[in-house]
Design an enzyme around this catalytic site. Structure first.
Site, short mmCIF file in Angstrom:
data_model
loop_
_atom_site.label_atom_id
_atom_site.label_comp_id
_atom_site.label_asym_id
_atom_site.label_seq_id
_atom_site.Cartn_x
_atom_site.Cartn_y
_atom_site.Cartn_z
N CYS A 66 0.81 -1.23 0.00
CA CYS A 66 0.00 0.00 0.00
C CYS A 66 0.84 1.27 0.00
CB CYS A 66 -0.95 -0.01 1.19
SG CYS A 66 -0.17 0.04 2.82
N HIS B 215 -2.48 1.13 6.86
CA HIS B 215 -2.89 1.04 5.45
C HIS B 215 -3.12 2.45 4.90
CE1 HIS B 215 -4.29 -0.96 1.87
NE2 HIS B 215 -5.37 -0.21 1.85
N HIS C 26 -5.87 1.73 -4.31
CA HIS C 26 -4.97 1.20 -3.27
C HIS C 26 -4.58 -0.24 -3.59
CE1 HIS C 26 -8.10 -0.97 -0.51
NE2 HIS C 26 -8.54 -0.94 -1.73
#
Length: 398
Positions: free
Chosen positions: A310, A358, A370
């Site tokens: 990520c 994240h 993402h």
């Protein structure tokens, strides 16, 4: 002759079993069978599908947390290795200079020996070929004494600095070892979490997997609804701001410096036109990069070009726009200005979970690009993909 053996009591025979040992074994077997029956697994003992889903989700988040720690340790290791290499090169150069200074001192010592500098002046005068030779040697020694002092001072300085650099290099090597150990630990943690998650999923039946997919689909529908709601709110806010600007222009107050608008009772800060335009141009480059990566697999610790995690994706996207972001989510969240979710603009970074493990790149209308988790691919998805409460913050990096 009468037998002295006692007759067996009839009551000692139990169901045809003639020995105490066999009777004990039989009773033990019955008890064990009873315990086994009681301990037999039942459907009620198995975790529910929802519990399995939560456990797997937790494991993936823990793996992502360990991934960010791995990324940080990897970055520290690279920096430390570079520092160690620089220090070792410096030590080698200083050692060479030190050896040259030592050789110069040796040449002075040899010269003193040849000229008799260690002999008293009276003896030197008596041993000289002539008074003129004595005075010539004396002047030479005076000049050499000044140079010797300079050489000795330089040698002492070089020796001290070289020892200090060697100490720094030793400490840096120890730090490098610690960083490498942290790297190995983080890597092992990631692998263990992912392995456990895969094992849990492998035990699900086909029916359970289908039910799990249905639960996930329902979550995505709710996430899409939330995204559409956010998009509507942002559109209304933009419309209100545009109307306010038009009213200001019509009333001749457009020259006022700075601007602020209200929408639905909430106050928003509007960036100056030049700043907003500059950010939008950079954000468009970052988004173009991110869109080009859609479909590439998530791989923990990866920074492209074939796969990403990520933070590797967001770092690469903004690098394409000429903006340098740190490697980890923990550092990226500090690399800009925090804004409310309602004011998120395309290009902003959206961070998730209390431990900030994240991150995604906001593209507008409540959506982001993402790299979700292992086993998935870079994709567009609602920022509410894991519920509204999972959003930690939104950061504008440039």
């Amino acid at each position: 002759m009468a037998s002295h053996r006692k007759s067996r009591t009839p009551g000692t025979r139990v169901a045809g079993i003639r020995t105490p040992a066999l009777a004990t074994a039989a009773l033990t077997s019955v008890a064990l069978l009873s315990q086994t029956a009681d301990a037999a697994p039942s459907d009620d003992d198995r975790p529910s599908l929802e519990e399995v889903e939560k456990k797997v989700g937790d494991l993936y988040r823990q793996a992502e947390s360990a991934t960010e720690k791995y990324n940080g340790a990897k970055e520290r290791t690279a920096k430390q290795r570079k520092r160690v290499d620089t220090l070792l090169d410096d030590v080698a150069k200083r050692t060479q200079t030190l050896n040259e200074a030592r050789e110069e001192l040796g040449s002075f010592a040899a010269a003193q020996y040849r000229t008799g500098a260690g002999i008293p002046d009276t003896a030197t005068f008596l041993l000289a070929d002539s008074p003129q030779d004595f005075f010539d040697q004396d002047q030479l020694l005076d000049r050499m004494t000044g140079r010797q002092k300079e050489a000795v001072d330089d040698y002492v300085t070089q020796q001290s600095e070289t020892m200090e650099k060697r100490r720094e290099a030793t400490e840096s090597l120890e730090t490098l070892t610690e960083s490498q150990d942290a790297l190995k630990t983080a890597k092992a943690t990631v692998q263990k979490k992912l392995s456990t998650a895969r094992e849990l999923m492998s035990k699900l039946t086909a029916e359970e997997k289908a039910r799990l997919a249905a639960i996930e689909e329902k979550k995505q529908e709710e996430a899409a609804r939330k995204a559409a709601e956010l998009a509507r709110q942002q559109a209304e806010q933009q419309k209100a701001e545009e109307e306010a600007r038009q009213q200001e222009a019509a009333s001749g107050t457009s020259g006022a410096s700075g601007s602020s608008g209200t929408s639905g009772g909430s106050t928003t800060t509007t960036l100056p036109a030049s700043t907003a335009s500059s950010y939008a141009a950079k954000a468009e480059k970052a988004l173009a990069f991110a869109r080009a990566q859609i479909g590439k697999p998530y791989v923990w610790g990866a920074t492209g070009p074939g796969s990403y995690d990520c933070s590797g994706l967001t770092q690469g996207a903004w690098r394409a726009a000429g903006v340098s972001l740190p490697r980890t989510t923990y550092d990226q969240v500090e690399a800009g200005t925090t804004v409310p979710v309602s004011q998120a603009q395309p290009g902003d970074l959206v961070f998730f979970y209390d431990d900030i493990t994240h991150v995604g790149l906001y593209i507008g209308n409540g959506m982001m690009i993402h790299a979700p988790k292992p086993g998935t691919y870079v994709r567009e998805e609602s920022v509410f993909y894991d519920g509204e409460s999972s959003i930690h913050s939104v950061v504008r990096p440039a």
